[in-house]
Every structure is written in C-alpha cells, then in structure tokens.
Write an enzyme that holds these catalytic residues in place. Structure first.
Site, PDB file in Angstrom:
ATOM      1  N   SER A  66      76.131  29.428  94.677  1.00 27.07           N
ATOM      2  CA  SER A  66      76.730  28.120  94.358  1.00 27.07           C
ATOM      3  C   SER A  66      76.609  27.786  92.869  1.00 27.07           C
ATOM      4  O   SER A  66      77.585  27.352  92.244  1.00 27.07           O
ATOM      5  CB  SER A  66      76.119  27.010  95.219  1.00 27.07           C
ATOM      6  OG  SER A  66      74.724  27.070  95.210  1.00 27.07           O
ATOM      7  N   HIS A  74      74.059  31.918 102.483  1.00 23.62           N
ATOM      8  CA  HIS A  74      73.534  30.994 101.475  1.00 23.62           C
ATOM      9  C   HIS A  74      73.079  29.720 102.192  1.00 23.62           C
ATOM     10  O   HIS A  74      72.132  29.755 102.965  1.00 23.62           O
ATOM     11  CB  HIS A  74      74.637  30.758 100.427  1.00 23.62           C
ATOM     12  CG  HIS A  74      74.207  30.134  99.149  1.00 23.62           C
ATOM     13  ND1 HIS A  74      72.896  29.914  98.817  1.00 23.62           N
ATOM     14  CD2 HIS A  74      74.925  29.646  98.091  1.00 23.62           C
ATOM     15  CE1 HIS A  74      72.834  29.347  97.623  1.00 23.62           C
ATOM     16  NE2 HIS A  74      74.061  29.159  97.163  1.00 23.62           N
ATOM     17  N   HIS A 115      62.793  36.596 101.574  1.00 23.63           N
ATOM     18  CA  HIS A 115      63.538  35.987 100.470  1.00 23.63           C
ATOM     19  C   HIS A 115      63.949  37.064  99.480  1.00 23.63           C
ATOM     20  O   HIS A 115      63.248  38.063  99.318  1.00 23.63           O
ATOM     21  CB  HIS A 115      62.674  34.938  99.759  1.00 23.63           C
ATOM     22  CG  HIS A 115      63.484  33.987  98.948  1.00 23.63           C
ATOM     23  ND1 HIS A 115      63.803  34.227  97.635  1.00 23.63           N
ATOM     24  CD2 HIS A 115      64.054  32.807  99.271  1.00 23.63           C
ATOM     25  CE1 HIS A 115      64.528  33.218  97.184  1.00 23.63           C
ATOM     26  NE2 HIS A 115      64.696  32.343  98.157  1.00 23.63           N
ATOM     27  N   ARG A 150      58.313  25.131  98.873  1.00 23.18           N
ATOM     28  CA  ARG A 150      59.130  24.078  99.486  1.00 23.18           C
ATOM     29  C   ARG A 150      58.872  24.046 100.991  1.00 23.18           C
ATOM     30  O   ARG A 150      58.845  22.986 101.612  1.00 23.18           O
ATOM     31  CB  ARG A 150      60.617  24.325  99.171  1.00 23.18           C
ATOM     32  CG  ARG A 150      60.901  24.305  97.658  1.00 23.18           C
ATOM     33  CD  ARG A 150      62.306  24.748  97.334  1.00 23.18           C
ATOM     34  NE  ARG A 150      62.574  26.104  97.807  1.00 23.18           N
ATOM     35  CZ  ARG A 150      63.769  26.669  97.825  1.00 23.18           C
ATOM     36  NH1 ARG A 150      64.812  25.997  97.398  1.00 23.18           N
ATOM     37  NH2 ARG A 150      63.927  27.905  98.258  1.00 23.18           N
ATOM     38  N   ASP A 158      64.068  27.353 104.486  1.00 24.92           N
ATOM     39  CA  ASP A 158      64.848  27.009 105.676  1.00 24.92           C
ATOM     40  C   ASP A 158      64.045  27.094 106.968  1.00 24.92           C
ATOM     41  O   ASP A 158      64.507  26.645 108.014  1.00 24.92           O
ATOM     42  CB  ASP A 158      66.067  27.936 105.781  1.00 24.92           C
ATOM     43  CG  ASP A 158      67.045  27.703 104.645  1.00 24.92           C
ATOM     44  OD1 ASP A 158      67.143  26.554 104.194  1.00 24.92           O
ATOM     45  OD2 ASP A 158      67.682  28.672 104.210  1.00 24.92           O
TER      46      ASP A 158
END
Ligand code: AMX
Length: 426
Positions: free
Chosen positions: A233, A263, A309, A318, A364
C-alpha cells in the site's frame, strides 16, 4: 504552540538542503545489489526507496521516527500523525489545535453517501471505502492549485491541505460505510468524542457504555498507522503520488493494494481461524488439543494464520499491545483466551517445525478477537479499519515527498531474455 503547517514550514528548507548536500556528496555510493532471485521475487530486501516516517527492524518491530511502537502505543493516533510528519510528538496545545482542525474539516460531502447508496448491496466494504475516497478527489486542493500553476516548492502545502481534509473525513466515511453496508442504519455524526479515534468509534455506532471500544479503536489506529515505505500500500501510494496525482488518487490506490489477501485482508483470515478452532473443540482448546491441531495443519501443508512475518523475527510489539489490552478488558472472553493460549504454545510448535523464519505472532493474530468481543463481527469490514489507520502513514509520506520534490518512480525493467543473456543461461 506550533501548528503542523508552521512546524513543517520551519523544517522543510533544512530537510531539502540536507538531502541535496547528501546526494551531491555521496550520490554515487552503492547501497544495494539486486540478485536475479530478488528481481523475480518482489524486490524483497532491495534498498531502493526512501521512507523517513518509520522503520521495521527484524528484532524490534515498528519504529516510528526513532520511537519503538511499544513505547508510544498509548498515544492518540492524531499524535502519531503529527509524529510521522514532523519527527516530534505534539505538546498539549499543538495536539488540541490538530484535533480542532480535524473536527472543522470532517463534514462529508452529501454526494459521497449518494454514491455509496448507489453501489451494489454486496460490494466489499474496502471497495466502498476506496470509491468514497476517489469520488472526493473533485475537492482536491492539490489538483486545483496545480492547475492554477504553483512552484514546485509549494507542492507540499496543498498536499497537506488534502491530507488533513481527507484524514478528518475518513472516520466518518468509514463508520458510515459500516452502518450502510451491514444494515445498521444511517451514518452517524459523532458528538461525544472530539478526538479522531474516538470519533471513529462513535461513527461505527457500536454500543460502548464504558468507553473501552473507543479505547480499542484509538489503539488500533495508532498501531496500524505506518510500516515503512516498501509494503504494497505504501509503495503504491508513493508511486501514484510521484506522478503528482493528488493525495486522493494516491491513497485510494494504496488502499486498493491493502485490500489484497496477502496484505491487509489477512486480519480477517486470522480471526476466522481462531473461531474455527473454538468451533472444532467446542470452546477454548486445551494445550494438547491446540498443539495436536497445529501439527495437523502443518503436516497437511497449511500455515498457521497470525504467525510469521516477512521482516520481523520477534513477537510483533503491536500484538503485545493488543494482548495487554485484552488481558485488561476481556481476559475471560473465549475468543481472546484462545488467542492468548495460542501465543503460549504455537511459537514452540513452529520452532520445532523449523520452516517459518519467524515463529511468533504478527499484528493480525490478536486484533480481530478484540473487535469481535465488542460486537464488531463483520470480518469483511476489518481491512477498512486497517485502511483508515494506514492512511495516516500514506498521507504523511506523501506530504514529505512533495516537500522534498521526490522524483517520479521509474525503475528499469528487463525481460527474461535479458536476464538469461546476462547470466549466461542456456
Ligand atoms: N505457518 C506455517 N508455515 C509458515 C508460517 C506459518 N505461520 N509462516 C511461514 N511459514 C512457512 C512458509 O510457508 C514457507 O514455507 P515454504 O518454504 O514451504 O514455502 C517457510 O515457512 C518460510 O517462509 P518465511 O520466509 O518465514 O515467511 P514469508 O516471508 O515467506 O511469509 C507470511 C510471511 C506472513 C506470509 C507467512 O509467515 C504466513 O503465511 N503467515 C501466516 C499468514 C499470516 O499470518 N498473514 C498475516 C501477515 C501479517 C501482515 O504482514 N499483514
């Protein structure tokens, strides 16, 4: 008190001079080599673009302007936007000024809702969100000023205007899309919360008696705000913006990339997986059930969603921030408990399996469980939340690029015949 614009006006001449001198003195130094595998492999690891807003370190995770995300996770998203753009967190007065500025710009043009209503009822929320941004392009100050004729040194000013106008409206637009798309009623104009993230929570219309849903949305917005410049993005937004397409075009383009399953769409897959685990075992699985099931998946060639990742090699800070939120707010929620239990056992399974370079949870792995806890259960919407937040990173990178006069992106492509000839392959 310094407004964003004043602060940038002070910084930009020095930044331009700094980079001009750097390129003049060291422009011919080599910072990266490109192998054939990288050319065919998504340019992974090739250092060929600049992003000063944030950095992702394999052993530390996201670092925004030198500050590890774990240390600033309690900051409001608009403070992070200020930090992304200027390199400093705002003082109280500057924060308030930015919040008031965003409030004054947030009215969404009526034609946006007309277009949203005209879209097919089963449109993907990301398609609606990207379309809403694109239709607002007619109001671009950048395009207007460009057409009137402006000096290159002025580009960043209308880019900042567009950035603030767009950012101010995104929570209202995105909240309205949630309500329209999922039959929750008309768009809401927030009244209770005056901050950007709180306004978004309110615009979604989720029941929030103790304010923790608003806190979750603020945290979500802060944690997803930026992730370097090379991800799909950011990189797309950068490239489109480099053609001097205005920020509406560029951000909408970037978000179209975020909509992809590799993504931003991954977050909904992770929650689906956690829910399927609960369904399979009729509740929160035991350690033994979880470990056996993980091996079953791995042995059948599937991946464990939420783990691994491309860059990170540690637990994503996070994820740690979301885990802390869940432990405080909903420790007994079965979906959250399953997420927490997976974190206890899955990394060891993945380490033993030995394939994934990063056996730890990514961002996520936990965010969906928290949204689900508050009744935001429509998975298809999750990437929009990601997009509202990531707009902060894309917009700050755009403004900086227009300030620095960054060149149009134009790498050289070669054909497979060229590669074969170059390497001497048959
Ligand atoms: N479970 C099982 N196997 C995994 C794995 C996982 N969670 N993560 C990586 N692997 C495997 C890969 O499939 C690959 O196998 P292969 O050699 O047979 O092709 C091998 O380990 C090496 O992969 P890698 O270099 O560690 O990862 P990558 O950079 O190629 O891919 C990612 C990264 C995130 C796509 C991958 O870890 C994955 O598929 N994870 C599960 C899906 C997920 O959580 N996606 C969310 C990503 C978060 C984000 O960036 N938004």
């Amino acid at each position: 008190m310094t407004t964003l614009k004043e602060k940038l006006s002070e910084q930009i001449p020095g930044l331009r001079e700094d980079i001009r001198a750097l390129v003049k003195a060291h422009g011919d130094k080599v910072i990266s080599e490109v192998t054939v595998a990288q050319a065919y492999g998504g340019m992974r690891g090739v250092k060929a673009m600049i992003c000063d807003t944030s950095l992702v370190e394999p052993d530390k995770g996201l670092i925004i302007r030198g500050r590890p995300i774990g240390e600033i996770a309690d900051r409001l998203p608009e403070e992070i936007f200020y930090l992304l753009l200027t390199g400093d967190l705002p003082d109280e007065k500057s924060k308030k000024q930015l919040q008031d500025d965003l409030l004054s710009r947030r009215k969404v043009p009526g034609y946006v809702w007309d277009v949203m209503k005209a879209m097919p009822k089963d449109s993907h929320p990301m398609c609606m969100f990207d379309t809403a941004i694109l239709v607002m392009e007619r109001d671009s100050v950048f395009r207007k000023r460009y057409n009137e004729g402006m000096a290159k040194t002025e580009y960043w000013e209308p880019a900042l205007e567009d950035a603030l106008n767009l950012l101010a409206k995104l929570p209202i637009v995105a909240g309205g899309i949630y309500r329209m798309r999922f039959g929750k009623g008309d768009p809401i104009v927030p009244e209770k919360h005056k901050d950007w993230g709180g306004s978004y929570a309110e615009a979604l219309g989720i029941d929030d008696p103790n304010g923790e849903f608003a806190n979750l949305i603020r945290l979500y917005m802060t944690l997803h705000s930026d992730h370097e410049g090379g991800n799909v993005s950011a990189n797309t937004c950068h490239t489109v913006g480099s053609a001097l397409s205005d920020p509406y075009y560029a951000v909408s383009a970037g978000l179209n990339g975020l909509a992809g399953p590799l993504h931003g769409l991954a977050n909904q897959e992770c929650l689906k997986f956690v829910l399927s685990v609960i369904e399979k075992f009729g509740g929160v699985p035991t350690q033994e059930q979880l470990v056996d099931y993980a091996w079953e998946l791995l042995n059948s060639g599937r991946v464990i969603p939420g783990y691994g990742h491309a860059v990170l090699r540690v637990t994503d800070p996070r994820f740690t921030a979301f885990l802390g939120f869940g432990k405080r707010v909903c420790p007994e929620d079965p979906v959250f408990k399953t997420v927490a239990r997976m974190f206890d056992y899955i990394p060891d399974v993945l380490k033993e399996h030995g394939k994934a370079k990063d056996p730890y949870p990514n961002v996520d792995a936990g965010s969906g469980a928290l949204l689900y806890h508050f009744g935001l259960t429509e998975f298809d919407y999750y990437t929009v939340l990601f997009g509202v937040s990531r707009a902060m990173g894309m917009l700050s990178q755009l403004v900086i690029n227009r300030a620095l006069g960054t060149a149009i992106t134009r790498p050289k492509s070669v054909g497979t015949d060229w590669i074969k000839k170059f390497v001497g392959a048959a």
